[in-house]
Scaffold this motif. Structure first.
Motif: not given
Lengths: 247, 261, 406
Positions: A89-118
């Motif tokens: 996901g968009p991570a410019a905020a995280h790049a600015e301030d990595f301590e308080s802004q956390t980007p998405l870390i998708p771990r579940e089986r789901g859309a993040e992988c399947l939107s390309c590989h289904e």
């Protein structure tokens, strides 16, 4: 009679017209934005307004400045063209301030992988695709695939995808080379609805006997028993675990 | 292709512009006098002396698009496009051409959530995805029709909207042959893809290009001798959408199917 | 937003996702309808002045005032439709010369200020001065303001007025052509839209404008004479009906020509346009515009004009014919404006237009904007009576006063 006498009407109308044009000139001078027409028929300042819009996607180059390990892994993998922010996901905020802004870390089986590989027919031939409901339905994708280097360690076989423990057990047993189907008659539907279409198990001692009886037509190194006096009250697998039979 | 065009195009366009402006300006000059012309005269003198170093364009490799919809999502997030599925700066269309020649096209919610499996998969002759966005025409009909100069082409070839000046007449939306414009319901002004102008002026890629996992979108300079876009233009045969309308798009497609409109 | 949601369900085929919102609604239908009435009414008035059609004299001033009343309302639907009406003045400040729409301000200003208002001013000036002499204090002041204090009633001045009116009418005819041809150009020049894009569009618009203007003046003339308990002059009505009939024939022929031309050229868009005509536009195009709005009045007018119907019946027939023409012309505008947005520019699907009742783009606003010109016309008639009696009375007065002075 004067030829060039201007009629009274015209003079009065001309006064009104001149007044109207004068008002227009004044208004125009006052209300046209300052930068209008500097570079074309538009407000030149508008370009700066558009250009000043905040940035949300930082770009991979910034990500790998800190996450060099992931960057390194990804650079040689099938995912080398996949930018970090595709999954995270968009991570410019995280790049600015990595301590308080956390980007998405998708771990579940789901859309993040399947939107390309289904599987979808318009996807290019050769692009890795799965049919999600048939492909290890209970596993998260990252259980087998490292998203930064997604080539799986080995291509999973059909039954072992779900029955991995059995497969691993069988893999170290004497029954190693037997296909699951040798003993289990599994309908195709079992892959989609495993609980509604249970695979069959052998129902008679004679099934095991086809290899293990004294009269069986099988390689000589296979252990033999006399079915008539060997544990006649039980079926074979009530005592022996067929996926890892004791030697 | 663009190289050849460049030499031929500019005198012709200038000719058209001159001939069109002449009667219009003449009519207005009689009414308003020189005051209305001040701006155009200034523009002409400036654009002559100052040539921009950038001239942006995009290439799209149709055979690489996997229809994941990441570009649509990124565009909405980056540009604060309303989330409702009626407003898109970019979207993805799926074309399925059946054995009998019937074409079915869909773009559920612009493809932002990907695509569901298509019914009748066995009856497919060919199928593919096509990403769409503002074509950033070199000869933009939307700019031509804007009555006040609220949408315009910058020196670097990008067509932008001045949302503080747009009167919301929606003539530009009608004039766009590609359906690339919408009226932002929050500002009541026209809006469209800017090639992520705020990003490209800082050396970043447009958000859709940044997140395209297969590299189907290529962004770059049309004038530069060496750029990924120039490489694409050198290595593939390119098409544009609706070429008959002579809008001269700066979004080029490779392996574009004839069914795409 | 709910409107768009429900529209999604009624889409057939594929449309670009941004096309779900239909941008030009009922208000934009009104705009060409009203400007058409203006142009048509003015052209009718010019017939009397320039081509000396004596029978139409009773409608000359009425037609001018009708044109003015509708012209004053013409920009209102556009203004109400803008996303930012408060910025509309930018069209005058920084007009984009290449934009058809930017010229609106100039065409409108030219027509309103330099043609219509001037013609009315010169035509009424002498009468206003005379009325002013007899009026009460308030009206006297009002007339003084309107005449800009120009009280010269010398024969040369009155003669100059007449010449001015004649000249302005001469300029006015092409201007009226320009006004509505220009509205047609706004649509006809959108090359992205195959339903609009046609060189015939300005001409079709022009002739439909003439049709609608003549029929409107016929209606207003008929109704106002009834209210004034007078007999409408049959010669005038007959002439109006003839002109209406001829204009209607030309207009219909042009539209058929346009249709055949599209059909014969059979461009890429022909598939979706045929689908549009037989499905979404069937009611408004085939039934309302062609059957009710064109063929029915053609038959009614042709029959009643050239048969020996009793005068009473003839009048009613003209009235019904003219009324049907109005319905038909409104249908024409609807089919152009709404019809042009009901199909996708991908040429692969059709969408719907949902008419709202309330709201600024709704039916009630539209009805209000259609009533408003009649209110303005009523006021204009009160201030500037267009009836022959009014000026006749003046000339008799003048004759009496000059006679007594002698």
């Amino acid at each position: 009679m004067k030829i060039w006498r201007i009629p009274d009407q015209v003079i009065r109308l001309a006064v009104v017209l001149v007044a109207a044009v004068a008002v227009l000139v004044v208004v125009r001078g006052r209300f046209v934005p300052a930068s209008f027409g500097e570079t074309g028929h538009y407000r030149a300042d508008a370009v700066d307004v558009v250009a000043a819009q905040p940035i949300r996607y930082a770009g991979s180059q910034i990500c790998v400045e800190c996450h060099d390990g992931e960057g390194e892994a990804k650079s040689g993998s099938f995912h080398r063209t996949v930018s970090c922010e595709v999954c995270h996901g968009p991570a410019a905020a995280h790049a600015e301030d990595f301590e308080s802004q956390t980007p998405l870390i998708p771990r579940e089986r789901g859309a993040e992988c399947l939107s390309c590989h289904e599987y979808l027919s318009p996807r290019p031939t050769g692009f890795p695709q799965i049919i999600e409901r048939l492909h290890n339905p209970l596993q998260p994708c990252i259980g087998c695939h490292d998203p930064h280097d997604p080539t799986p360690p080995e291509v999973p076989e059909s039954c072992s995808a779900c029955h991995a423990q059995i497969a691993r057990t069988k893999a170290v047993s004497h029954h190693l080379t037997l296909e699951c189907e040798t003993c289990h008659d599994a309908q195709a539907e079992h892959r989609e609805e495993p609980r509604s279409f249970l695979p069959r198990k052998p129902t008679a001692r004679e099934f095991c006997g086809s290899c293990h009886s004294e009269s069986a037509d099988s390689p000589a190194d296979i252990p033999r028993v006399d079915l008539r006096d060997h544990g006649e009250r039980y079926l074979c697998w009530q005592c022996h675990y067929p996926h890892h039979p004791e030697s | 292709m663009a190289g050849q065009n460049d030499e031929r195009k500019f005198p012709r366009r200038e000719f058209l512009v001159r001939t069109l402006q002449l009667p219009c300006s003449a009519a207005v000059v009689t009414v308003l006098g020189p005051l209305a012309l001040g701006s155009d005269a200034a523009a002409a003198s400036q654009s002559g002396s100052e040539t921009s170093e950038h001239y942006f364009g995009m290439g799209i490799q149709v055979d690489k698009c996997i229809g994941c919809g990441k570009c649509v999502e990124a565009c909405k997030a980056e540009n604060d496009v309303p989330r409702e599925p009626y407003y898109f700066r970019t979207w993805v269309e799926r074309y399925v051409i059946h054995n009998d020649g019937d074409v079915s096209v869909d773009s559920p919610e612009g493809g932002i959530r990907g695509f569901p499996l298509h019914e009748g998969e066995s009856d497919v002759l060919r199928s593919f995805f096509v990403p769409k966005l503002c074509n950033q025409c070199d000869n933009p009909p939307c700019v031509q029709v804007c009555p006040v100069g609220a949408t315009f082409k910058t020196d670097d070839g990008v067509v932008l909207v001045d949302s503080d000046y747009c009167i919301g007449c929606r003539y530009c939306i009608q004039a766009c042959p590609y359906g690339a414009r919408y009226l932002d319901p929050r500002t009541n002004t026209a809006d469209k893809c800017t090639f992520c102008y705020h990003r490209i002026t800082q050396g970043l890629l447009p958000a859709c290009v940044e997140v395209c996992p297969t590299g189907a979108r290529i962004f770059g300079e049309l004038n530069a001798l060496a750029s990924p876009l120039r490489r694409l233009m050198r290595m593939s045969s390119l098409q544009v959408l609706k070429p008959a309308l002579n809008t001269e798009p700066k979004v080029f497609y490779s392996k574009l199917d004839g069914e795409v409109r | 937003m709910e409107r768009l949601e429900s529209a999604v369900e009624q889409i057939s085929g594929f449309i670009y996702p941004n096309e779900i919102e239909l941008h030009w609604g009922l208000l934009v239908v009104l705009y060409p309808y009203i400007t058409g009435l203006v142009a048509g009414a003015f052209i009718l008035a010019s017939l009397e002045k320039v081509f000396k059609v004596k029978e139409l004299e009773p409608t000359y001033r009425l037609a001018l005032l009708t044109a003015l009343a509708f012209l004053l309302v013409a920009p209102l639907p556009l203004l109400a439709h803008l996303g930012h009406p408060e910025r509309s003045f930018e069209i005058f400040l920084t007009p984009h010369f290449k934009s058809a729409m930017a010229m609106f301000g100039f065409v409108y200003a030219w027509y309103l200020m330099l043609v219509l208002l001037l013609e009315i001013w010169f035509d009424y000036r002498a009468d206003l001065v005379k009325w002013g002499r007899k009026a009460g204090r308030f009206k006297k002041f009002l007339y003084w303001v309107i005449t800009l204090g120009s009280r010269d009633l010398s024969p040369e001045a009155v003669e100059f007025d007449k010449k001015a009116v004649h000249t302005i009418t001469l300029i006015g005819i092409p201007s009226a052509f320009l006004l509505h041809g220009y509205v047609g150009f706004i649509f006809g020049s959108v090359k992205a839209n195959p339903w609009w894009s046609s060189v015939l569009m300005p001409i079709v618009f022009l002739f439909s404008a003439i049709v609608s203007g003549i029929s409107l003046v016929l209606l207003i003339y008929y109704v106002t004479t009834l209210f004034r308990r007078k007999q409408p002059e049959m010669a005038c009505l007959d002439k109006l009906a003839s002109f209406l009939l001829y204009a209607l024939i030309v207009d219909f022929s042009l539209e058929i020509l346009d249709f055949i031309h599209r059909l014969y050229e059979s461009e890429e868009s022909i598939g979706i346009l045929s689908e549009l005509i037989v499905s979404k536009l069937y009611l408004s195009l085939t039934i309302v515009q062609i059957l009710i709005g064109t063929i029915a009045p053609l038959l009614i007018l042709a029959y009643s004009r050239f048969s020996r119907l009793p005068t009473e019946l003839k009048r009613v027939a003209y009235f019904i014919g003219a009324l049907l023409v109005q319905v038909g012309i409104f249908g024409t505008r609807w089919n152009v404006v709404i019809g042009g947005q009901l199909f996708s520019k991908s040429l692969r699907g059709l969408t719907v237009y949902k008419l709202e009742l309330g709201g600024i783009e709704g039916l009630f606003t539209c009805i209000g904007l259609l009533i408003l010109p009649f209110v303005i016309l009523y006021i204009l008639i009160k201030v500037l009576p267009p009836w022959e009696e009014a000026s006749l009375a003046l000339s008799e007065d003048a004759a009496v006063s000059t006679a007594s002075a002698d």
